[in-house]
Design an enzyme around this catalytic site. Structure first.
Site, short mmCIF file in Angstrom:
data_model
loop_
_atom_site.label_atom_id
_atom_site.label_comp_id
_atom_site.label_asym_id
_atom_site.label_seq_id
_atom_site.Cartn_x
_atom_site.Cartn_y
_atom_site.Cartn_z
N THR A 25 37.87 42.01 26.24
CA THR A 25 38.65 43.25 26.21
C THR A 25 39.03 43.65 27.64
O THR A 25 38.26 43.43 28.57
CB THR A 25 37.80 44.36 25.55
OG1 THR A 25 37.54 43.98 24.19
CG2 THR A 25 38.54 45.70 25.54
N SER A 27 42.46 44.45 30.68
CA SER A 27 43.78 43.97 31.11
C SER A 27 43.75 42.47 31.44
O SER A 27 44.72 41.75 31.15
CB SER A 27 44.25 44.78 32.32
OG SER A 27 43.29 44.75 33.35
N THR A 28 42.66 41.97 32.01
CA THR A 28 42.59 40.54 32.36
C THR A 28 42.47 39.70 31.09
O THR A 28 43.15 38.68 30.92
CB THR A 28 41.40 40.27 33.31
OG1 THR A 28 41.30 41.34 34.25
CG2 THR A 28 41.58 38.96 34.04
N LYS A 94 29.72 45.61 32.95
CA LYS A 94 30.90 45.63 32.11
C LYS A 94 30.94 46.92 31.31
O LYS A 94 29.96 47.63 31.23
CB LYS A 94 30.86 44.43 31.15
CG LYS A 94 31.22 43.13 31.84
CD LYS A 94 31.22 41.92 30.90
CE LYS A 94 31.98 42.09 29.62
NZ LYS A 94 33.38 42.51 29.78
N GLY A 95 32.11 47.17 30.73
CA GLY A 95 32.23 48.34 29.86
C GLY A 95 33.22 49.36 30.39
O GLY A 95 33.31 50.47 29.84
N GLU A 103 31.13 43.56 23.22
CA GLU A 103 31.26 42.46 24.20
C GLU A 103 29.91 41.74 24.37
O GLU A 103 29.86 40.52 24.46
CB GLU A 103 31.73 43.00 25.55
CG GLU A 103 33.19 43.42 25.56
CD GLU A 103 33.63 44.10 26.84
OE1 GLU A 103 34.83 44.10 27.11
OE2 GLU A 103 32.79 44.64 27.57
N LYS A 121 36.33 42.24 42.29
CA LYS A 121 35.18 42.48 41.39
C LYS A 121 33.90 41.79 41.89
O LYS A 121 32.82 42.03 41.35
CB LYS A 121 35.50 41.97 39.98
CG LYS A 121 36.81 42.46 39.36
CD LYS A 121 36.68 43.85 38.81
CE LYS A 121 37.92 44.33 38.08
NZ LYS A 121 38.05 43.87 36.73
C1 5RP Z 1 35.83 46.37 28.81
C2 5RP Z 1 35.36 45.51 29.91
C3 5RP Z 1 36.39 44.81 30.71
O1 5RP Z 1 36.20 43.45 30.59
C4 5RP Z 1 36.30 45.23 32.14
O2 5RP Z 1 36.42 46.64 32.19
C5 5RP Z 1 37.38 44.59 33.01
O3 5RP Z 1 38.62 45.13 32.67
P1 5RP Z 1 39.97 44.71 33.42
O4 5RP Z 1 40.19 43.26 33.12
O5 5RP Z 1 41.01 45.59 32.80
O6 5RP Z 1 39.80 44.96 34.89
O7 5RP Z 1 34.19 45.36 30.18
O8 5RP Z 1 34.78 47.07 28.21
#
Ligand code: 5RP
Length: 224
Positions: A25, A27-28, A94-95, A103, A121
């Protein structure tokens, strides 16, 4: 250079025919799902997907992917997900998207887990990113106060100014603004012992590979 797209596409290239794939979940992960859908169409792959959130599930179905419930598959071959922070010893927080519970359930039922991130990150210490704690709404005010007394700087995750964010499982999230976490494993255990806590955002000893993208468009695959 879109680092998230780059690592998403790289990860999708690792997915093999006739496998069960866990879809992350965020954007990536969205870029990975889009790239996977394209591969499935072009290469006529047979891939069964299990999603880590309702948002990703809807996206995957819209893109024509075959999505099943976790209970309908024996095991997941590979889960690809994003992450908010990764320490030098590959522990994660995460989260950020609020999907930590599903997840983590999907991740622990996977033979292999890959995280896809841009290099911002990769951190020296976990904690600059607020640690999400998913809690049962009933009596959560007491947990909130307890976290406050311990100096964990809690804040309710909000959907908008008036409403708390509600997870896919119907719980709420308290984010702990800890700045720097000295002992993630110890804090994870402490949080797990609190009644009312459903899950926390520490992902300890879960990831097998990390795909990192940098601003120059380079992609590095790190094996744990
Ligand atoms: C969602 C997550 C996502 O994987 C995490 O927040 C990274 O998100 P993004 O790819 O948008 O930076 O843990 O619960």
């Amino acid at each position: 250079m879109n680092q998230k797209k780059l690592v998403g596409e790289k990860a999708a290239s690792f997915i093999e025919d006739n496998t069960v794939v866990g879809l992350g979940t965020g954007s990536t992960a969205t870029y990975m799902v889009e790239a996977l859908a394209q591969r499935v169409k072009e290469e006529k792959l047979s891939v069964t997907c299990v999603s880590t959130s309702n948002v990703t599930k809807e996206l995957a179905i819209d893109l024509g992917l075959n999505v099943k419930e976790l209970s309908e598959v024996d095991e997941i071959d590979l889960t690809i997900d994003g992450s908010d922070e990764i320490s030098p010893d590959y522990q994660g927080i995460k989260g950020g998207g609020g999907a930590l519970l599903y997840e983590k359930i999907v991740a622990v039922n996977s033979k292999k887990v890959i995280w896809i991130v841009d290099d911002s990150k990769m951190v020296d210490h976990l904690g600059a990113f607020p640690l999400p704690v998913e809690v049962i709404p009933f009596g959560s005010e007491h947990l909130f106060e307890k976290f406050k007394e311990k100096g964990y700087k809690p804040a309710y995750r909000m959907q908008d100014a008036a409403n708390k964010f509600v997870t896919d499982a119907g719980n709420i999230i308290i984010d702990l603004h800890l700045e720097k976490i000295d002992d993630p494993k110890q804090l994870a255990q402490e949080l797990e012992s609190e009644v009312g806590v459903v899950e926390h955002g520490f992902f300890i000893d879960i990831v097998d590979q990390v795909i990192v993208g940098n601003k120059n468009g380079e992609v590095e695959v790190l094996t744990v």
